[in-house]
Design an enzyme around this catalytic site. Structure first.
Site, PDB file in Angstrom:
ATOM      1  N   SER A 187       4.483  13.032   1.709  1.00  0.00           N
ATOM      2  CA  SER A 187       4.173  13.525   0.367  1.00  0.00           C
ATOM      3  C   SER A 187       3.230  14.715   0.480  1.00  0.00           C
ATOM      4  O   SER A 187       2.426  14.805   1.419  1.00  0.00           O
ATOM      5  CB  SER A 187       3.513  12.423  -0.464  1.00  0.00           C
ATOM      6  OG  SER A 187       2.963  12.950  -1.659  1.00  0.00           O
ATOM      7  N   TYR A 200      -2.914   6.118  -2.158  1.00  0.00           N
ATOM      8  CA  TYR A 200      -1.555   6.614  -1.930  1.00  0.00           C
ATOM      9  C   TYR A 200      -1.583   7.845  -1.039  1.00  0.00           C
ATOM     10  O   TYR A 200      -0.838   7.949  -0.059  1.00  0.00           O
ATOM     11  CB  TYR A 200      -0.899   6.942  -3.266  1.00  0.00           C
ATOM     12  CG  TYR A 200       0.456   7.604  -3.134  1.00  0.00           C
ATOM     13  CD1 TYR A 200       1.585   6.864  -2.806  1.00  0.00           C
ATOM     14  CD2 TYR A 200       0.601   8.979  -3.323  1.00  0.00           C
ATOM     15  CE1 TYR A 200       2.823   7.467  -2.669  1.00  0.00           C
ATOM     16  CE2 TYR A 200       1.834   9.588  -3.196  1.00  0.00           C
ATOM     17  CZ  TYR A 200       2.942   8.832  -2.867  1.00  0.00           C
ATOM     18  OH  TYR A 200       4.168   9.435  -2.727  1.00  0.00           O
TER      19      TYR A 200
END
Length: 322
Positions: A187, A200
């Site tokens: 990501s 995250y």
């Protein structure tokens, strides 16, 4: 020749060199993004395994790999979704693509259980490609102390433990035949600060470093290990961007086409061309300005969600976010 003339010549030369370097880098970027041929993925093996394969990027990559003639081993936690995805693949590709499924709930399985289930599922199969796509984020943006312990543990288990143990289970077979490709879907949150989503972002940073290090360990063994970095993709994990341009926020299908073209190349990459442009622009901003922009963007996202969760009388019907 006077000193002033020498300085002017030196400055002009440096300027030309900088311009040439920028032009060369741009031409390389164009070649890599649009013209570099993809590798023959069937040379790695006849089967590809994809975790988190029933939705979003994982499902789109599964279909894209199927279009290349690879058999598909689908991994997910929902038997009904796995069955539905397998049915869709068979309807699209007929008898050209064989599918098998492994049901695992990564939020509950231990590392040893994951290894045993994967090893049992791949026994007898020539798995040449592994795509660690399974991922989990917060239900919405929130400060670190607001994250429920169960959610925090699940994010770590799905994003870190699952990719680590699945890789550990598949790697011996690739080492035995001296070839294979492992793709970890990371990501952009691993590349810059991601306030209100700290756990995250940290798990995705782990994937990037894990990919880089393990990739160096096994490069001489014929195994290509890579972390792909998407920015926003129109999946269930990205909310509030439904009206964004598909060029800026591509569909999973658009992203997957770019994704498989990069398999077997750089350890860390941003496959989708517009994501690469966005990252270039963000990378050029001062850290303080980028941090401010990112924080206030996600803070605004959290406020909008909280507003939607409010009843007409002002009583919240959901957990408060930032």
């Amino acid at each position: 020749m006077e000193l002033q003339d020498l300085i002017l010549i030196a400055a002009t030369t440096l300027g030309l060199l900088s311009l040439c370097k920028a032009l060369i880098n741009f031409l390389i970027w164009v070649w890599v993004m649009f013209f570099r041929p993809s590798k023959n993925l069937k040379e790695y093996g006849s089967w590809a395994m994809i975790t988190g394969s029933t939705d979003g990027i994982g499902k789109a990559i599964a279909f894209e790999l199927g279009s290349k003639g690879l058999n598909l081993l689908l991994v997910g936690r929902s038997p009904s979704k796995l069955e539905a995805t397998s049915k869709e693949i068979k309807e699209k590709y007929g008898g050209k693509v064989e599918t098998k499924s492994i049901v695992i709930d990564f939020t509950k399985a231990s590392g040893e259980e994951i290894c045993k289930m994967i090893e049992g599922g791949i026994r007898g199969l020539d798995v040449g490609i592994l795509v660690n796509n399974a991922g989990m984020a917060y239900p919405y943006v929130m400060y670190f102390n607001e994250v429920e312990l169960e959610v925090m543990e699940s994010v770590v288990k799905v994003n870190i433990d699952a990719a680590t143990w699945v890789t550990r289970a598949v790697l011996p077979g690739m080492l035995k035949k001296k070839k294979g490709a492992i793709i970890n879907i990371g990501s952009a949150t691993s590349l810059f600060s991601y306030p209100l989503g700290a756990v995250y972002a940290a798990t995705k940073a782990y994937l990037a470093m894990f990919s880089r290090c393990v990739g160096l360990e096994y490069r001489q063994q014929g195994i290509d290990i890579q972390c792909q970095i998407p920015l926003f993709v129109a999946t269930k994990m990205v909310k509030g961007l439904e009206k964004a341009s598909p060029m800026l926020v591509p569909s999973p299908e658009m992203y997957s086409k770019a994704s498989i073209r990069w398999i077997g190349y750089e350890h860390i990459c941003v496959p989708y061309w517009m994501h690469s442009v966005q990252w270039f622009i963000m990378h050029g901003l001062p850290d303080a300005l980028l941090d401010w922009c990112v924080f206030h963007y996600f803070l605004n996202v959290g406020k909008k969600r909280l507003k939607r969760l409010m009843m007409p009388d002002g009583i919240s019907i959901g957990a408060a976010s930032a």
